[in-house]
Scaffold this motif. Structure first.
Motif, mmCIF file in Angstrom:
data_model
loop_
_atom_site.group_PDB
_atom_site.id
_atom_site.type_symbol
_atom_site.label_atom_id
_atom_site.label_comp_id
_atom_site.label_asym_id
_atom_site.label_seq_id
_atom_site.Cartn_x
_atom_site.Cartn_y
_atom_site.Cartn_z
ATOM 1 N N SER A 169 0.821 -1.200 0.000
ATOM 2 C CA SER A 169 0.000 0.000 0.000
ATOM 3 C C SER A 169 0.854 1.248 0.000
ATOM 4 O O SER A 169 2.024 1.222 0.328
ATOM 5 N N GLN B 263 -6.794 -1.754 -5.317
ATOM 6 C CA GLN B 263 -6.512 -2.298 -6.657
ATOM 7 C C GLN B 263 -6.403 -3.822 -6.612
ATOM 8 O O GLN B 263 -6.028 -4.405 -5.583
ATOM 9 N N ALA C 99 -1.005 -6.355 -9.825
ATOM 10 C CA ALA C 99 -0.167 -5.844 -10.917
ATOM 11 C C ALA C 99 0.072 -6.984 -11.894
ATOM 12 O O ALA C 99 1.175 -7.213 -12.366
ATOM 13 N N ARG D 274 -3.243 -3.771 -16.122
ATOM 14 C CA ARG D 274 -3.361 -3.321 -14.731
ATOM 15 C C ARG D 274 -2.346 -2.221 -14.425
ATOM 16 O O ARG D 274 -2.639 -1.260 -13.706
ATOM 17 N N THR D 275 -1.135 -2.375 -14.963
ATOM 18 C CA THR D 275 -0.101 -1.352 -14.739
ATOM 19 C C THR D 275 -0.579 -0.011 -15.293
ATOM 20 O O THR D 275 -0.442 1.033 -14.646
ATOM 21 N N ASN E 96 -3.671 0.888 -15.801
ATOM 22 C CA ASN E 96 -4.831 1.325 -15.021
ATOM 23 C C ASN E 96 -4.378 2.014 -13.722
ATOM 24 O O ASN E 96 -4.891 3.077 -13.346
ATOM 25 N N THR E 97 -3.405 1.403 -13.053
ATOM 26 C CA THR E 97 -2.882 1.992 -11.807
ATOM 27 C C THR E 97 -2.278 3.371 -12.083
ATOM 28 O O THR E 97 -2.525 4.337 -11.349
ATOM 29 N N LYS E 98 -1.510 3.473 -13.151
ATOM 30 C CA LYS E 98 -0.875 4.763 -13.494
ATOM 31 C C LYS E 98 -1.958 5.808 -13.793
ATOM 32 O O LYS E 98 -1.864 6.959 -13.348
ATOM 33 N N GLN F 27 -3.455 6.909 -10.433
ATOM 34 C CA GLN F 27 -2.543 7.723 -9.620
ATOM 35 C C GLN F 27 -2.311 9.102 -10.254
ATOM 36 O O GLN F 27 -2.348 10.127 -9.568
ATOM 37 N N PHE G 158 -3.726 4.210 -1.748
ATOM 38 C CA PHE G 158 -3.744 3.148 -2.757
ATOM 39 C C PHE G 158 -3.214 1.841 -2.177
ATOM 40 O O PHE G 158 -2.178 1.836 -1.501
ATOM 41 N N ASP H 5 -2.526 -2.470 -3.156
ATOM 42 C CA ASP H 5 -2.419 -3.502 -4.189
ATOM 43 C C ASP H 5 -2.717 -4.845 -3.517
ATOM 44 O O ASP H 5 -1.972 -5.279 -2.637
ATOM 45 N N GLN I 224 -8.063 -7.322 -0.405
ATOM 46 C CA GLN I 224 -8.917 -6.183 -0.777
ATOM 47 C C GLN I 224 -9.911 -5.872 0.341
ATOM 48 O O GLN I 224 -10.165 -4.712 0.654
#
Ligand code: AHR
Length: 349
Positions: free
Chosen positions: A47, A66, A69, A74-75, A77-79, A82, A94, A96, A104
């Motif tokens: 986190s 999230q 990864a 997913r990478t 989407n995370t970017k 953020q 955030f 993971d 989760q």
């Protein structure tokens, strides 16, 4: 003791410390933290917290849980999430979950305990969310589903669901296959690499694809197994499919990463991906698009990971008490080799 337990206990100790001091000391500490731009840990998997500036989202804290990864999608989407939080001036916490539902759930409980303004998450699997979503509801914290749906019957447990129509993506992939083999006598033997078991994209993409190929009995799914949406597992399972000795005319991979792993397995077996075994997949991430342009994948149905800007708008609206549509569908397209070649230079992910 897991990372989460450490984080959880640390945050409880910190809270106990703050409560035991005089009010003025606590306020000073909070003020100093805010000035230093520190975020707090969120539990579950790994986190991070990050303060952000500008964009009119002042004083809004978003807890985002999230999936993990697991893929290029997913990478990206995370970017997107953020970057967009920063742009919107929303304080993002955030976490993971490393593809584990229990992580989760712990992260969401941590966000409830921290009294964030809004919780958003992309559920690893569809079922098993009612208890924690009811806890968020009782705490008056609005929840936004992004990317993946839950199967809860109680729609009041979340404000909206932002993401793709995975069933449609499966239909698009299946329709391409039906058209590609329209003059072939059959049988057409299909191997399938499924996404994470129990996840909305795995369930829905299979449903849409099967509905299309069922129109003609010559299409047969002869081998089907999860590749967990990862390149490594996609390669491993495809190697096993190939070793089984069963004829494979076409591979349907539920995402590009598994297709890319399968390409390595097919080449390792001395065969030509895209020719000896045709490949259809979903996502249209950069590496998948490159493989399509190179003729190693034959068709991709797009699934856009760039959900961040829309998510931040929704966060601001639900925080302000405005109503939002119950379902917001992402706009997407499909790519064959020519379309992928044309799109690649401007591809953002
Ligand atoms: O939920 C979206 C899916 O999750 C993407 O298609 C896949 O690549 C990812 O892991």
């Amino acid at each position: 003791m897991s990372t989460f337990d450490t984080v959880w206990e640390t945050s409880l100790e910190e809270e106990g410390f703050v409560l035991s001091k005089k009010r003025v000391v606590a306020m000073l500490a909070v003020g100093l933290l805010a000035l230093a731009g520190c975020g707090s840990d969120d539990g579950g998997g790994s986190s991070s917290g990050a303060s952000s500036g500008g964009g009119g989202g002042d004083n809004i804290t978003l807890g985002f849980a999230q999936v993990g990864a697991e893929s290029g999608w997913r990478t990206a989407n995370t970017k997107s999430i953020q970057d967009s939080a920063k742009e919107a001036g929303i304080d993002l916490k955030f976490s993971d979950a490393q593809q584990k539902q229990e992580n989760q759930i712990k992260a969401i409980r941590s966000y409830i305990q921290q009294k964030v303004d809004v919780i958003a998450f992309s559920p690893v699997v569809e079922s098993g969310w009612d208890a924690v979503l009811n806890e968020a509801k009782r705490a008056n914290i609005p929840v936004i589903l992004t990317d993946r749906a839950v199967d809860s019957q109680d729609k009041s447990l979340y404000k909206t669901f932002l993401g793709s129509d995975f069933v449609k993506e499966g239909h698009e992939a299946g329709a391409w296959v039906v058209n590609e083999y329209k003059d072939a006598p059959g049988p057409v033997n299909i191997a399938e690499l499924q996404g994470t078991t129990g996840s909305a994209p795995a369930i829905d993409r299979k449903e849409g694809f099967t509905a299309e190929i069922s129109k003609d009995p010559k299409f047969k799914i002869t081998q089907s197994q999860t590749g967990e949406f990862t390149r490594a597992k996609g390669k491993e399972v495809m190697e096993a499919f190939l070793k089984s000795g069963k004829k494979i005319d076409l591979l349907f991979a539920h995402n590009d990463d598994m297709a890319l792993g399968a390409i390595e397995a097919i080449e390792g077996a001395g065969l030509k991906p895209g020719k000896d075994i045709k490949i259809v997949s979903i996502d249209a991430v950069h590496d998948g698009m490159q493989a399509l342009a190179d003729g190693k994948i034959n068709f991709i149905a797009e699934c856009s990971p760039l959900l961040g800007p829309q998510l931040m708008d929704l966060v601001k609206k639900v925080k302000a008490g405005e109503s939002v549509p119950a379902r917001i569908e992402t706009e997407e397209t499909t790519f064959d080799q020519a379309a992928a070649t044309a799109a690649l230079p401007d591809r953002k992910y």
